[in-house]
Scaffold this motif. Structure first.
Motif, PDB file in Angstrom:
ATOM      1  N   THR A  38       0.813  -1.208   0.000  1.00  0.00           N
ATOM      2  CA  THR A  38       0.000   0.000   0.000  1.00  0.00           C
ATOM      3  C   THR A  38       0.850   1.263   0.000  1.00  0.00           C
ATOM      4  OG1 THR A  38      -0.130  -0.125   2.417  1.00  0.00           O
ATOM      5  CG2 THR A  38      -1.912  -1.139   1.179  1.00  0.00           C
ATOM      6  N   THR A  39       2.108   1.134  -0.411  1.00  0.00           N
ATOM      7  CA  THR A  39       2.990   2.301  -0.421  1.00  0.00           C
ATOM      8  C   THR A  39       2.482   3.345  -1.408  1.00  0.00           C
ATOM      9  OG1 THR A  39       4.903   0.988   0.212  1.00  0.00           O
ATOM     10  CG2 THR A  39       5.335   3.088  -0.860  1.00  0.00           C
ATOM     11  N   LEU A  40       2.473   4.606  -0.982  1.00  0.00           N
ATOM     12  CA  LEU A  40       2.016   5.701  -1.824  1.00  0.00           C
ATOM     13  C   LEU A  40       3.180   6.337  -2.563  1.00  0.00           C
ATOM     14  CD1 LEU A  40      -0.403   7.597   0.619  1.00  0.00           C
ATOM     15  CD2 LEU A  40      -0.964   5.763  -0.985  1.00  0.00           C
ATOM     16  N   THR A  41       2.897   6.927  -3.692  1.00  0.00           N
ATOM     17  CA  THR A  41       3.854   7.798  -4.356  1.00  0.00           C
ATOM     18  C   THR A  41       3.831   9.149  -3.643  1.00  0.00           C
ATOM     19  OG1 THR A  41       2.242   8.688  -5.906  1.00  0.00           O
ATOM     20  CG2 THR A  41       3.394   6.666  -6.557  1.00  0.00           C
ATOM     21  N   VAL A  42       4.787   9.993  -3.940  1.00  0.00           N
ATOM     22  CA  VAL A  42       4.792  11.329  -3.360  1.00  0.00           C
ATOM     23  C   VAL A  42       3.557  12.103  -3.818  1.00  0.00           C
ATOM     24  CG1 VAL A  42       5.979  13.559  -3.386  1.00  0.00           C
ATOM     25  CG2 VAL A  42       7.274  11.448  -3.008  1.00  0.00           C
ATOM     26  N   ALA A  43       3.203  11.987  -5.079  1.00  0.00           N
ATOM     27  CA  ALA A  43       2.026  12.690  -5.596  1.00  0.00           C
ATOM     28  C   ALA A  43       0.768  12.280  -4.843  1.00  0.00           C
ATOM     29  CB  ALA A  43       1.869  12.418  -7.089  1.00  0.00           C
ATOM     30  N   GLN A  44       0.634  10.986  -4.568  1.00  0.00           N
ATOM     31  CA  GLN A  44      -0.532  10.508  -3.827  1.00  0.00           C
ATOM     32  C   GLN A  44      -0.519  11.037  -2.391  1.00  0.00           C
ATOM     33  OE1 GLN A  44       0.193   6.334  -4.526  1.00  0.00           O
ATOM     34  NE2 GLN A  44      -1.432   6.190  -6.060  1.00  0.00           N
ATOM     35  N   ALA A  45       0.657  11.070  -1.783  1.00  0.00           N
ATOM     36  CA  ALA A  45       0.762  11.564  -0.408  1.00  0.00           C
ATOM     37  C   ALA A  45       0.408  13.045  -0.322  1.00  0.00           C
ATOM     38  CB  ALA A  45       2.170  11.323   0.121  1.00  0.00           C
ATOM     39  N   LEU A  46       0.830  13.825  -1.323  1.00  0.00           N
ATOM     40  CA  LEU A  46       0.520  15.255  -1.337  1.00  0.00           C
ATOM     41  C   LEU A  46      -0.976  15.509  -1.488  1.00  0.00           C
ATOM     42  CD1 LEU A  46       3.463  16.544  -3.563  1.00  0.00           C
ATOM     43  CD2 LEU A  46       3.117  17.040  -1.132  1.00  0.00           C
ATOM     44  N   ALA A  47      -1.655  14.580  -2.149  1.00  0.00           N
ATOM     45  CA  ALA A  47      -3.091  14.732  -2.360  1.00  0.00           C
ATOM     46  C   ALA A  47      -3.909  14.208  -1.186  1.00  0.00           C
ATOM     47  CB  ALA A  47      -3.506  14.000  -3.642  1.00  0.00           C
ATOM     48  N   ALA A  48      -3.252  13.637  -0.191  1.00  0.00           N
ATOM     49  CA  ALA A  48      -3.963  13.000   0.934  1.00  0.00           C
ATOM     50  C   ALA A  48      -3.475  13.542   2.270  1.00  0.00           C
ATOM     51  CB  ALA A  48      -3.767  11.486   0.876  1.00  0.00           C
ATOM     52  N   GLN A  49      -3.429  14.851   2.395  1.00  0.00           N
ATOM     53  CA  GLN A  49      -2.957  15.472   3.646  1.00  0.00           C
ATOM     54  C   GLN A  49      -4.104  15.541   4.663  1.00  0.00           C
ATOM     55  OE1 GLN A  49       0.493  16.956   4.231  1.00  0.00           O
ATOM     56  NE2 GLN A  49       0.581  15.197   2.855  1.00  0.00           N
ATOM     57  N   ASP A  50      -4.485  14.385   5.188  1.00  0.00           N
ATOM     58  CA  ASP A  50      -5.670  14.314   6.048  1.00  0.00           C
ATOM     59  C   ASP A  50      -5.379  13.612   7.377  1.00  0.00           C
ATOM     60  OD1 ASP A  50      -7.211  11.545   4.160  1.00  0.00           O
ATOM     61  OD2 ASP A  50      -5.233  11.769   5.088  1.00  0.00           O
ATOM     62  N   ASN A  51      -4.120  13.633   7.803  1.00  0.00           N
ATOM     63  CA  ASN A  51      -3.705  13.064   9.097  1.00  0.00           C
ATOM     64  C   ASN A  51      -3.777  11.543   9.163  1.00  0.00           C
ATOM     65  OD1 ASN A  51      -3.108  15.567  10.553  1.00  0.00           O
ATOM     66  ND2 ASN A  51      -5.303  15.955  10.416  1.00  0.00           N
ATOM     67  N   ARG A  52      -3.915  10.900   8.007  1.00  0.00           N
ATOM     68  CA  ARG A  52      -3.872   9.443   8.026  1.00  0.00           C
ATOM     69  C   ARG A  52      -2.430   8.960   8.163  1.00  0.00           C
ATOM     70  NH1 ARG A  52      -5.470   7.907   1.852  1.00  0.00           N
ATOM     71  NH2 ARG A  52      -6.794   9.739   2.150  1.00  0.00           N
ATOM     72  N   SER A  53      -2.251   7.734   8.622  1.00  0.00           N
ATOM     73  CA  SER A  53      -0.935   7.107   8.649  1.00  0.00           C
ATOM     74  C   SER A  53      -0.719   6.412   7.310  1.00  0.00           C
ATOM     75  CB  SER A  53      -0.843   6.094   9.791  1.00  0.00           C
ATOM     76  OG  SER A  53       0.423   5.467   9.793  1.00  0.00           O
ATOM     77  N   ALA A  54       0.445   6.626   6.714  1.00  0.00           N
ATOM     78  CA  ALA A  54       0.704   6.052   5.388  1.00  0.00           C
ATOM     79  C   ALA A  54       2.191   5.826   5.198  1.00  0.00           C
ATOM     80  CB  ALA A  54       0.165   6.978   4.293  1.00  0.00           C
ATOM     81  N   THR A  55       2.509   4.966   4.246  1.00  0.00           N
ATOM     82  CA  THR A  55       3.885   4.689   3.859  1.00  0.00           C
ATOM     83  C   THR A  55       4.121   5.289   2.479  1.00  0.00           C
ATOM     84  OG1 THR A  55       3.932   2.662   5.156  1.00  0.00           O
ATOM     85  CG2 THR A  55       5.581   2.876   3.419  1.00  0.00           C
ATOM     86  N   VAL A  56       5.215   6.033   2.337  1.00  0.00           N
ATOM     87  CA  VAL A  56       5.501   6.756   1.095  1.00  0.00           C
ATOM     88  C   VAL A  56       6.936   6.474   0.668  1.00  0.00           C
ATOM     89  CG1 VAL A  56       5.511   9.019  -0.032  1.00  0.00           C
ATOM     90  CG2 VAL A  56       3.958   8.599   1.890  1.00  0.00           C
ATOM     91  N   THR A  57       7.137   6.305  -0.630  1.00  0.00           N
ATOM     92  CA  THR A  57       8.475   6.115  -1.188  1.00  0.00           C
ATOM     93  C   THR A  57       8.794   7.267  -2.133  1.00  0.00           C
ATOM     94  OG1 THR A  57       8.484   3.716  -1.008  1.00  0.00           O
ATOM     95  CG2 THR A  57       9.914   4.665  -2.672  1.00  0.00           C
ATOM     96  N   GLY A  58      10.009   7.776  -2.040  1.00  0.00           N
ATOM     97  CA  GLY A  58      10.427   8.837  -2.939  1.00  0.00           C
ATOM     98  C   GLY A  58      11.929   9.029  -2.893  1.00  0.00           C
ATOM     99  N   TYR A  59      12.438   9.873  -3.788  1.00  0.00           N
ATOM    100  CA  TYR A  59      13.864  10.168  -3.856  1.00  0.00           C
ATOM    101  C   TYR A  59      14.183  11.425  -3.041  1.00  0.00           C
ATOM    102  CZ  TYR A  59      14.106   6.773  -7.632  1.00  0.00           C
ATOM    103  OH  TYR A  59      14.041   5.611  -8.369  1.00  0.00           O
ATOM    104  N   VAL A  60      15.274  11.391  -2.318  1.00  0.00           N
ATOM    105  CA  VAL A  60      15.678  12.516  -1.487  1.00  0.00           C
ATOM    106  C   VAL A  60      16.210  13.639  -2.375  1.00  0.00           C
ATOM    107  CG1 VAL A  60      17.195  13.306   0.359  1.00  0.00           C
ATOM    108  CG2 VAL A  60      16.217  10.998   0.457  1.00  0.00           C
ATOM    109  N   ILE A  61      15.574  14.812  -2.269  1.00  0.00           N
ATOM    110  CA  ILE A  61      15.979  15.975  -3.058  1.00  0.00           C
ATOM    111  C   ILE A  61      16.891  16.891  -2.252  1.00  0.00           C
ATOM    112  CG2 ILE A  61      15.178  17.954  -4.374  1.00  0.00           C
ATOM    113  CD1 ILE A  61      14.400  15.227  -5.559  1.00  0.00           C
TER     114      ILE A  61
END
Length: 396
Positions: A38-61
């Motif tokens: 159920t890992t989210l992309t960064v785009a999905q995480a940005l669209a779901a800023q609702d205080n849920r707990s989630a796992t996200v994968t992305g590259y360090v900028i």
């Protein structure tokens, strides 16, 4: 591998020790593996800023330092990373700001691990605003996911830090933009000193608006306790809430007359007994646990607020130090690095407050509060909520 563990001594002071990571390595891997489906992309995480707990994968900028600023070199802290779906991303609007708490800083802080830039990481935490930007806070798991840099990532091709900007930069803050040090301080003072002043009774009503519980419009959130409590229970009785002066009114002797004593930017609702426990103490780390205020500590000369509002406290005090410069018949309030200020118009410890400002960036609650004070009550803003990086620009 060793990691740092942080504990409190019997006196409440922080102690850092090295312990073997065997005990924590297994649950960390298990958490990451279990959430992989159920890992989210960064785009999905940005669209779901609702205080849920989630796992996200992305590259360090790089390291975020403000709402629209991510630095990619010369890092100054281990407290946050910005991640994106591609390692070559240059737009902060497509980056997720990830808080790096003490547990993870030895491995995922960029000041300690600058080579982390361009690598892929997976983190689990709460999707909520960080630096007034889409973020993930309070991580419960962090791991390297795809340890090699993306083919498109190159230190020599890294983007320059994005210029800091905000919705009030071209209007309210126009005369301050681009300045630092004394020049910035002078400009900000001239901007924020223009305000509507309130009586101490009016402050009751203001706080019921500015500190309203987002989940319950009938309640306010108490600053140190974190408790949601009915707006109607304000008063002086046991378990009532009253008006906490974050800049203690005895530090300068301004009392509760209209002026700094009624400035809502540093007044907050708090439980009567917790307010008394804080008293007029300066701020620092350590001490004994405070009853009715989980995560707060106090000793003979200082008070430590809970982690979630450390930055809030720091930015309120910074506002007061800039707003009140010895004019209008009020004392010249200043930050210093002492915790024995007594009745002098000073509050410390400045070095700790600067750390708290970075460790706990403005969240949605603090931003809403700043906006309400500006629009409905005083007509002025706390510039350090809008631009937390200005604290370093002024005080180093």
């Amino acid at each position: 591998m060793n990691i740092r563990s942080i504990t409190r001594s019997r006196s409440g002071r922080l102690i850092t020790a090295l312990t073997l990571s065997v005990a924590v390595a297994i649950p960390m891997v298990a958490t990451t593996s279990a959430s992989a489906a159920t890992t989210l992309t960064v785009a999905q995480a940005l669209a779901a800023q609702d205080n849920r707990s989630a796992t996200v994968t992305g590259y360090v900028i790089g390291q975020p330092t403000a709402t629209n600023t991510v630095i990619t070199s010369n890092y100054n802290a281990d407290t946050a990373i910005a991640i994106a779906d591609t390692a070559s991303e240059t737009s902060t609007s497509r980056m997720l700001y990830v808080q790096v708490t003490a547990t993870w800083r030895d491995t995922f802080g960029l000041l300690t691990n600058p080579s982390l830039r361009g690598k892929q990481v997976t983190t689990t935490g709460t999707l909520t605003a960080y630096f007034a930007h889409g973020g993930l806070k309070s991580p419960t798991a962090m791991s390297l996911g795809g340890a090699n840099p993306s083919p498109t990532a190159s230190p020599t091709a890294a983007p320059s830090p994005t210029s800091t900007s905000g919705p009030y930069d071209s209007t309210y803050y126009a005369s301050a933009i681009g300045k630092t040090g004394t020049s910035l301080r002078t400009s900000l003072h001239a901007i924020i000193k223009t305000q509507t002043t309130l009586t101490y009774d009016q402050a009751w009503e203001a706080l019921k608006d500015t500190d309203q519980d987002p989940a319950n419009a009938n309640n306010v959130i108490l600053l140190y306790s974190g408790r949601s409590q009915s707006k109607t229970t304000n008063g002086g009785g046991a378990n009532d809430w009253n008006r906490e002066h974050v800049w203690a009114k005895s530090h300068g002797g301004f009392g509760t007359a209209t002026g700094p004593g009624t400035d809502v930017h540093h007044l907050r609702p708090e439980d009567v007994s917790v307010n008394s426990a804080r008293g007029n103490k300066d701020f620092d780390a350590g001490g004994s646990a405070v009853a009715e205020a989980p995560g707060c500590y106090t000793d003979a000369d200082s008070f430590e607020p809970r982690n979630a509002v450390k930055g809030d406290v720091a930015r309120m005090l910074m506002y007061m130090a800039i707003r009140y410069e010895g004019e209008d018949g009020w004392p010249n309030l200043e930050l210093n690095d002492s915790v024995t200020n007594g009745s002098a118009p000073y509050i410390g410890r400045r070095s700790v407050l600067l750390q708290w400002n970075q460790q706990d960036p403005p969240d949605a609650f603090e931003q809403r509060r700043n906006q309400r004070i500006y629009e409905r009550w005083q007509g002025n803003r706390n510039p350090f909520v809008d631009h937390p990086e200005w604290a370093t620009a002024i005080w180093g």
